[in-house]
Design a protein around this motif. Structure first.
Motif, short mmCIF file in Angstrom:
data_model
loop_
_atom_site.label_atom_id
_atom_site.label_comp_id
_atom_site.label_asym_id
_atom_site.label_seq_id
_atom_site.Cartn_x
_atom_site.Cartn_y
_atom_site.Cartn_z
N LEU A 100 0.81 -1.22 0.00
CA LEU A 100 0.00 0.00 0.00
C LEU A 100 0.84 1.28 0.00
N ILE A 101 2.06 1.21 0.49
CA ILE A 101 2.88 2.42 0.57
C ILE A 101 4.17 2.20 -0.19
N ASP A 102 4.59 3.25 -0.91
CA ASP A 102 5.87 3.21 -1.60
C ASP A 102 6.93 4.04 -0.89
N ALA A 103 6.48 4.90 0.05
CA ALA A 103 7.44 5.76 0.74
C ALA A 103 6.79 6.30 2.00
N VAL A 104 7.63 6.70 2.96
CA VAL A 104 7.19 7.41 4.15
C VAL A 104 8.12 8.60 4.36
N ARG A 105 7.63 9.60 5.05
CA ARG A 105 8.45 10.79 5.36
C ARG A 105 8.66 10.86 6.87
N LEU A 106 9.90 11.07 7.27
CA LEU A 106 10.24 11.32 8.66
C LEU A 106 10.39 12.82 8.85
N VAL A 116 12.45 11.68 3.01
CA VAL A 116 11.57 10.64 2.47
C VAL A 116 12.36 9.34 2.34
N ILE A 117 11.79 8.27 2.85
CA ILE A 117 12.39 6.94 2.76
C ILE A 117 11.47 6.11 1.86
N ARG A 118 11.97 5.68 0.72
CA ARG A 118 11.13 5.02 -0.27
C ARG A 118 11.73 3.70 -0.72
N LYS A 119 10.93 2.95 -1.44
CA LYS A 119 11.41 1.72 -2.05
C LYS A 119 12.50 2.03 -3.08
N ALA A 120 13.40 1.08 -3.27
CA ALA A 120 14.50 1.30 -4.19
C ALA A 120 14.01 1.54 -5.61
N SER A 121 12.89 0.91 -5.98
CA SER A 121 12.38 1.00 -7.35
C SER A 121 11.38 2.12 -7.52
N SER A 122 11.22 2.98 -6.52
CA SER A 122 10.17 4.00 -6.57
C SER A 122 10.77 5.39 -6.42
N ASP A 123 10.10 6.33 -7.08
CA ASP A 123 10.46 7.74 -6.89
C ASP A 123 9.32 8.50 -6.24
N VAL A 126 6.15 11.95 -0.54
CA VAL A 126 5.11 12.06 0.49
C VAL A 126 5.06 13.50 0.94
N PRO A 127 3.90 14.15 0.86
CA PRO A 127 3.84 15.56 1.29
C PRO A 127 4.09 15.71 2.78
N ALA A 128 4.52 16.89 3.14
CA ALA A 128 4.74 17.19 4.56
C ALA A 128 3.39 17.20 5.29
N ALA A 129 3.43 16.86 6.57
CA ALA A 129 2.20 16.77 7.35
C ALA A 129 1.69 18.16 7.71
N PRO A 130 0.40 18.43 7.48
CA PRO A 130 -0.16 19.71 7.94
C PRO A 130 -0.09 19.79 9.47
N ALA A 131 -0.06 21.01 9.94
CA ALA A 131 0.03 21.22 11.39
C ALA A 131 -1.15 20.59 12.12
N ALA A 132 -2.34 20.63 11.50
CA ALA A 132 -3.52 20.07 12.16
C ALA A 132 -3.37 18.57 12.39
N LEU A 133 -2.81 17.86 11.40
CA LEU A 133 -2.62 16.41 11.57
C LEU A 133 -1.53 16.12 12.58
N ARG A 134 -0.51 16.97 12.64
CA ARG A 134 0.53 16.76 13.66
C ARG A 134 -0.05 16.95 15.06
N TYR A 180 7.61 12.74 13.60
CA TYR A 180 6.42 12.16 12.99
C TYR A 180 6.81 11.33 11.78
N VAL A 181 6.04 10.27 11.56
CA VAL A 181 6.15 9.49 10.33
C VAL A 181 4.89 9.75 9.51
N VAL A 182 5.07 10.16 8.25
CA VAL A 182 3.95 10.54 7.38
C VAL A 182 3.87 9.54 6.23
N ALA A 183 2.65 9.06 5.96
CA ALA A 183 2.44 8.12 4.85
C ALA A 183 1.15 8.47 4.14
N GLU A 184 1.16 8.33 2.79
CA GLU A 184 -0.05 8.58 2.01
C GLU A 184 -0.95 7.36 2.03
#
Length: 595
Positions: A100-106, A116-123, A126-134, A180-184
């Motif tokens: 389900l996820i190709d990348a996450v953002r720390l 952004v930490i992603r799969k080797a085969s993916s570019d 992941v957008p930055a987290a809005p303040a409200a979600l944080r 925070y860890v952010v994932a789409e």
């Protein structure tokens, strides 16, 4: 005047008996089935909405579990348990195995970290987290929101490992910035789910399915003209069925008809409070009730054919007697073949007050008893299989018999705890293929588990390259200390033989550090009503873990409490008093010397 023959009288009688009831029955059945068809349609729509809601929640929960797992890894790094580069590598390995996820953002906003930490085969990005979600993640541990058409964002709070016991809403520890860890969340998958569910449940036909957020923006839709993800759907007539002032964070289910463009619709709405969404389904009433029109046509055909059938009934009375018997024979064959779902012992036969009715009732009870018996056997077999991976056979038998309840709670018990850890495993694993190390650990843990079971113990858990075992719980054992020491001896004997083979196959030599301690602890099922874990809690566990931590390679360290309980049955050599991490007083330590 010649009287009518008996045959003529029978035909006339059967005709009168058949025509009148058929006319009445057709009228009543159409009215009765109108309610049945409506109820069936409402149940089907409710089932579809529940399935759509479950699919929506499951999609978010699947991404949430991955994000929380990544946050836990970074939490260990923040707490100093692992290195930062090891944490990044672990998260990258985690992402590589997820569909389900190709990348996450720390993100660590106060430290200026956003990577952004992603799969080797993916570019993928992941957008930055809005303040409200944080802020939401700070309060609840996890925050989720929709950030665009078919796009969701999930934010998991990174908590240092030392703060885990403070609870999900605990504030961050002083001195450390919030991470925070952010994932789409791929919400576009919900559109495919709607199409699959509609096709499976309803086949072809004009059905409309919709998932909308609290702002009445479409998240996913199927069959709704002009509606795509992100569309404003607040003007759709289906929403009129919701009570005035109702919020999507409240659990609401509504089934009601409505008009749409001059066409009568029957539809339903169900809220998804966990996400603040609503799912809706509706379709034209004539299509939903098409079975009634078909029933009217069939009713007319039945009434028209009643006269013909009356004539036939006069000639096949004997067959009327044999038919239920043949039906029961067929049902008996289905019972013998264990085809439970095909058995149809109808109420018409069960309601008879003659021998056929009694036989039908007896067959029905027999089928129910046999089916229930097979289900109980299968359930018990599954329970035994699942528990047998963690506990000795005697313990499993006690749980299956109901002698040990599987419910939340704990009690005090005298136990012995053993920790066995692979000494120097991290540098060993870094210099060799991960797959080979996993295979080696699996072989090691399989044999250590077998040794624990052989001596009547329970495998409490696996912690990385360490195994924790317990004696004296859940079944009390007076000789729990002797059993634990005997198991430790067997582990060392096993290593002597196994290392010869492992040196050839893996080019490694495994060395264990073992710690054993005895005493009173709290044992029981700890967790929640959704997931629980049978474990042991108390100082006895901490001491056993500290003994294992200071044990030399292939050394078994034993506490004085275990030595006193075991007596002179084992060769224990005094090593003097030792300072154990986290304890104010010293602890007498003994070494279990090999035979």
């Amino acid at each position: 005047m010649r009287a009518f023959s008996l045959k003529t009288k029978a035909i006339a009688l059967f005709t009168a008996i058949a025509l009148v009831p058929v006319a009445v029955a057709v009228t009543l059945l159409v009215d009765m089935n109108r309610r049945a068809v409506r109820t069936s349609e409402e149940r089907m729509q409710t089932a579809i909405l529940s399935e759509v809601a479950s699919a929506s929640i499951q999609l978010v929960r699947d991404v949430e579990s991955d994000a929380v797992a990544a946050a836990a890894i970074f939490g260990h790094a923040a707490g100093g348990a692992i290195r930062d580069e090891d944490a990044v590598a672990s998260v990258r390995a985690l992402v590589a195995t997820r569909a389900l996820i190709d990348a996450v953002r720390l993100e660590v906003p106060d430290a200026g970290i956003s990577t952004v930490i992603r799969k080797a085969s993916s570019d993928a990005d992941v957008p930055a987290a809005p303040a409200a979600l944080r802020r939401l993640a700070d309060e609840r541990g996890v925050g989720f929101g929709v950030i665009g058409p078919a796009r969701g964002l999930l934010v998991a709070r990174v908590r240092p490992a030392g703060a885990a016991g403070a609870g999900a809403a605990a504030p961050p520890p002083p001195g450390g910035p919030a991470g925070y860890v952010v994932a789409e969340v791929p919400l576009d998958m919900l559109g495919l789910d709607l199409e699959v569910i509609a096709g499976r449940r309803l086949g072809s036909g004009a059905v409309r399915l919709l998932i909308a957020g609290h702002d009445r923006q479409a998240i996913a839709a199927f069959g709704v003209p002009g509606v795509a993800p992100g569309s404003d759907v607040s003007s759709l007539p289906i929403w009129r069925n919701l009570p005035a002032g109702a919020g999507l964070n409240d659990r609401i289910g509504v089934l009601a008809p409505h008009d749409e463009g001059g066409q009568r619709m029957i539809g339903a709405i169900e809220t998804v409070p966990d996400l603040g969404w609503a799912v809706a389904i509706w379709r034209p009433e004539p299509e939903a009730f098409a079975a009634l029109d078909d029933m009217r046509r069939r009713g007319v055909a039945v009434a028209a054919g009643a006269l013909v059938l009356a004539l036939v009934l006069a000639l096949v009375t004997a067959r009327h007697v044999t038919r239920p018997i043949l039906h029961l024979v067929a049902q008996a064959r289905l019972i013998g073949a264990r085809r439970w779902r095909e058995i149809a012992l109808g109420d018409a036969l069960r309601g008879r007050r003659d021998e056929i009715g009694e036989l039908t009732t007896s067959l029905g009870r027999m089928a129910q008893d046999l089916e229930q018996g097979e289900a109980d056997i299968a359930r018990e077999a599954k329970l035994r299989g699942d528990l047998g991976r963690f506990m000795d056979k005697a313990v499993v038998d006690a749980i299956v018999r109901g002698e040990h309840p599987l419910a939340l709670g704990g009690k005090r018990a005298a136990v012995s705890v053993l920790f066995a850890d692979v000494v120097g495993f991290t540098p060993l694993a870094e210099s060799r293929d991960a797959e080979r190390m996993v295979a080696l650990l699996n072989e090691l843990f399989s044999m250590l588990t077998e040794i624990v079971f052989r001596h009547g113990g329970t495998v409490d858990k696996f912690i990385g390259d360490c195994v924790m075992a317990v004696w004296g719980a859940p079944i009390a054992q007076e000789d729990h200390a002797r059993r634990a020491l005997a198991a430790a001896e067997d582990m060392m004997r096993f290593l002597e033989t196994a290392n010869e083979e492992w040196r050839e196959r893996y080019d490694v030599e495994v060395r264990l550090g073992v710690g054993v301690n005895s005493g009173e602890a709290i044992v029981g099922n700890i967790g929640s009503d959704k997931r629980m874990e049978y474990t042991v809690i108390g100082d006895v566990v901490n001491v056993a873990s500290r003994l294992e931590a200071i044990a030399a390679p292939n050394q078994v360290l034993v506490s004085a409490a275990t030595r006193d309980l075991a007596g002179d049955a084992f060769p224990l050599r005094a090593l003097g008093e030792r300072n154990l991490t986290g304890r104010k007083t010293t602890t007498a330590v003994y070494a279990l010397d090999p035979d």
